[in-house]
Design a protein around this motif. Structure first.
Motif, mmCIF file in Angstrom:
data_model
loop_
_atom_site.group_PDB
_atom_site.id
_atom_site.type_symbol
_atom_site.label_atom_id
_atom_site.label_comp_id
_atom_site.label_asym_id
_atom_site.label_seq_id
_atom_site.Cartn_x
_atom_site.Cartn_y
_atom_site.Cartn_z
ATOM 1 N N LYS A 26 111.821 99.160 2.739
ATOM 2 C CA LYS A 26 112.617 99.000 1.788
ATOM 3 C C LYS A 26 111.900 99.697 0.327
ATOM 4 O O LYS A 26 110.640 99.854 0.452
ATOM 5 N N ILE A 27 112.664 100.291 -0.113
ATOM 6 C CA ILE A 27 112.362 100.984 -1.384
ATOM 7 C C ILE A 27 111.427 100.338 -2.278
ATOM 8 O O ILE A 27 111.732 99.231 -2.537
ATOM 9 N N TRP A 28 110.054 100.944 -2.646
ATOM 10 C CA TRP A 28 109.274 100.061 -3.508
ATOM 11 C C TRP A 28 109.146 101.245 -4.760
ATOM 12 O O TRP A 28 108.522 102.208 -4.516
ATOM 13 N N ASN A 29 109.462 100.599 -5.911
ATOM 14 C CA ASN A 29 109.341 101.522 -7.176
ATOM 15 C C ASN A 29 108.148 101.086 -7.818
ATOM 16 O O ASN A 29 107.802 101.666 -8.987
ATOM 17 N N HIS A 30 107.329 100.134 -7.515
ATOM 18 C CA HIS A 30 105.954 99.776 -8.380
ATOM 19 C C HIS A 30 105.017 100.555 -8.045
ATOM 20 O O HIS A 30 105.059 101.288 -6.947
ATOM 21 N N SER A 31 104.195 101.188 -9.092
ATOM 22 C CA SER A 31 102.954 101.894 -8.587
ATOM 23 C C SER A 31 101.792 101.016 -8.097
ATOM 24 O O SER A 31 100.646 101.498 -8.299
ATOM 25 N N TRP A 32 101.971 99.916 -8.045
ATOM 26 C CA TRP A 32 100.919 98.950 -7.404
ATOM 27 C C TRP A 32 101.568 98.245 -6.418
ATOM 28 O O TRP A 32 102.800 97.884 -6.198
ATOM 29 N N ILE A 33 100.575 97.610 -5.544
ATOM 30 C CA ILE A 33 101.117 96.591 -4.312
ATOM 31 C C ILE A 33 100.069 95.424 -4.739
ATOM 32 O O ILE A 33 98.871 95.431 -4.367
ATOM 33 N N ASP A 34 100.567 94.170 -4.856
ATOM 34 C CA ASP A 34 99.877 92.965 -4.841
ATOM 35 C C ASP A 34 99.627 92.522 -3.311
ATOM 36 O O ASP A 34 99.975 92.654 -2.395
ATOM 37 N N HIS A 35 98.616 91.357 -3.356
ATOM 38 C CA HIS A 35 98.170 90.751 -2.290
ATOM 39 C C HIS A 35 99.242 90.106 -1.492
ATOM 40 O O HIS A 35 99.308 90.244 -0.244
ATOM 41 N N SER A 36 100.360 89.345 -2.178
ATOM 42 C CA SER A 36 101.205 88.870 -1.361
ATOM 43 C C SER A 36 101.897 89.706 -0.759
ATOM 44 O O SER A 36 102.615 89.303 0.403
ATOM 45 N N THR A 37 102.271 90.821 -0.849
ATOM 46 C CA THR A 37 102.991 91.956 -0.319
ATOM 47 C C THR A 37 102.171 92.431 0.975
ATOM 48 O O THR A 37 102.810 92.587 1.815
ATOM 49 N N ILE A 38 101.029 92.394 0.788
ATOM 50 C CA ILE A 38 100.121 93.359 1.782
ATOM 51 C C ILE A 38 99.636 92.092 2.854
ATOM 52 O O ILE A 38 98.990 92.448 3.823
ATOM 53 N N LYS A 39 99.387 90.824 2.359
ATOM 54 C CA LYS A 39 98.792 90.028 3.211
ATOM 55 C C LYS A 39 99.535 89.703 4.812
ATOM 56 O O LYS A 39 98.743 89.166 5.687
ATOM 57 N N ASN A 40 100.551 89.748 4.768
ATOM 58 C CA ASN A 40 101.388 89.661 6.164
ATOM 59 C C ASN A 40 101.633 91.009 7.013
ATOM 60 O O ASN A 40 102.114 91.063 7.978
ATOM 61 N N GLY A 41 100.655 92.056 6.504
ATOM 62 C CA GLY A 41 100.434 93.450 7.372
ATOM 63 C C GLY A 41 101.722 94.262 7.400
ATOM 64 O O GLY A 41 102.407 94.471 8.592
ATOM 65 N N PRO A 42 102.177 94.660 6.174
ATOM 66 C CA PRO A 42 103.413 95.581 6.202
ATOM 67 C C PRO A 42 102.925 96.913 6.503
ATOM 68 O O PRO A 42 101.909 97.120 6.551
ATOM 69 N N THR A 43 104.074 97.620 6.831
ATOM 70 C CA THR A 43 104.001 99.160 6.767
ATOM 71 C C THR A 43 104.186 99.660 5.621
ATOM 72 O O THR A 43 105.100 99.467 4.883
ATOM 73 N N ILE A 44 103.447 100.519 4.933
ATOM 74 C CA ILE A 44 103.743 101.229 3.626
ATOM 75 C C ILE A 44 103.640 102.646 3.825
ATOM 76 O O ILE A 44 102.744 103.330 4.668
ATOM 77 N N ARG A 45 104.942 103.383 3.650
ATOM 78 C CA ARG A 45 105.199 104.604 3.791
ATOM 79 C C ARG A 45 105.289 105.402 2.541
ATOM 80 O O ARG A 45 105.989 105.156 1.734
ATOM 81 N N PHE A 46 104.497 106.436 2.244
ATOM 82 C CA PHE A 46 104.576 107.126 1.109
ATOM 83 C C PHE A 46 105.168 108.667 1.717
ATOM 84 O O PHE A 46 104.604 109.098 2.501
ATOM 85 N N GLU A 47 106.063 108.941 0.956
ATOM 86 C CA GLU A 47 106.621 110.339 1.045
ATOM 87 C C GLU A 47 105.865 111.330 -0.060
ATOM 88 O O GLU A 47 105.630 110.806 -1.275
ATOM 89 N N MET A 48 105.285 112.234 0.295
ATOM 90 C CA MET A 48 104.219 112.852 -0.404
ATOM 91 C C MET A 48 104.920 114.513 -0.756
ATOM 92 O O MET A 48 105.767 114.960 0.153
ATOM 93 N N GLY A 49 104.640 115.010 -1.789
ATOM 94 C CA GLY A 49 105.058 116.119 -2.174
ATOM 95 C C GLY A 49 103.961 117.168 -2.872
ATOM 96 O O GLY A 49 102.965 116.695 -3.513
ATOM 97 N N PRO A 50 104.293 118.390 -3.464
ATOM 98 C CA PRO A 50 103.413 119.263 -4.113
ATOM 99 C C PRO A 50 103.384 119.371 -5.304
ATOM 100 O O PRO A 50 102.831 120.063 -6.092
ATOM 101 N N ALA A 51 104.509 118.278 -5.962
ATOM 102 C CA ALA A 51 104.668 118.394 -7.797
ATOM 103 C C ALA A 51 104.807 117.046 -8.006
ATOM 104 O O ALA A 51 105.317 116.091 -7.319
ATOM 105 N N PRO A 52 104.317 116.663 -9.142
ATOM 106 C CA PRO A 52 104.474 115.367 -9.707
ATOM 107 C C PRO A 52 105.974 114.978 -9.628
ATOM 108 O O PRO A 52 106.854 115.659 -9.951
ATOM 109 N N SER A 53 106.255 113.698 -9.557
ATOM 110 C CA SER A 53 107.448 113.256 -9.579
ATOM 111 C C SER A 53 107.597 112.108 -10.410
ATOM 112 O O SER A 53 106.597 111.607 -11.191
ATOM 113 N N THR A 54 108.828 111.598 -10.578
ATOM 114 C CA THR A 54 108.791 110.362 -11.568
ATOM 115 C C THR A 54 108.757 108.822 -10.791
ATOM 116 O O THR A 54 108.731 107.801 -11.517
#
Length: 73
Positions: A26-54
């Motif tokens: 699911k799309i995650w637009n926050h620039s932080w991830i809190d404990h309640s989100t990570i405590k159940n062992g999610p998969t966090i996928r970052f798409e990376m690129g060569p220039a800053p994005s919004t």
């Protein structure tokens, strides 16, 4: 007993900027991830690129660059 998985398959010396993020597909637009989100062992996928994005710049949980955790102190 949970496993947190972080993926950034395109990350490299050139691709250092987050373009987008998904948590459990699911799309995650926050620039932080809190404990309640990570405590159940999610998969966090970052798409990376060569220039800053919004990504993360329009995070409604931030006020003047300070997140709600900092404001609560």
């Amino acid at each position: 007993g949970k496993t947190l998985r972080i993926e950034a398959p395109e990350a490299s010396e050139k691709n250092i900027y987050v373009q987008s993020c998904k948590v459990n597909g699911k799309i995650w637009n926050h620039s932080w991830i809190d404990h309640s989100t990570i405590k159940n062992g999610p998969t966090i996928r970052f798409e990376m690129g060569p220039a800053p994005s919004t990504w993360g710049q329009n995070d409604s949980s931030l006020v003047d660059g300070v997140d709600f955790f900092e404001r609560a102190k």
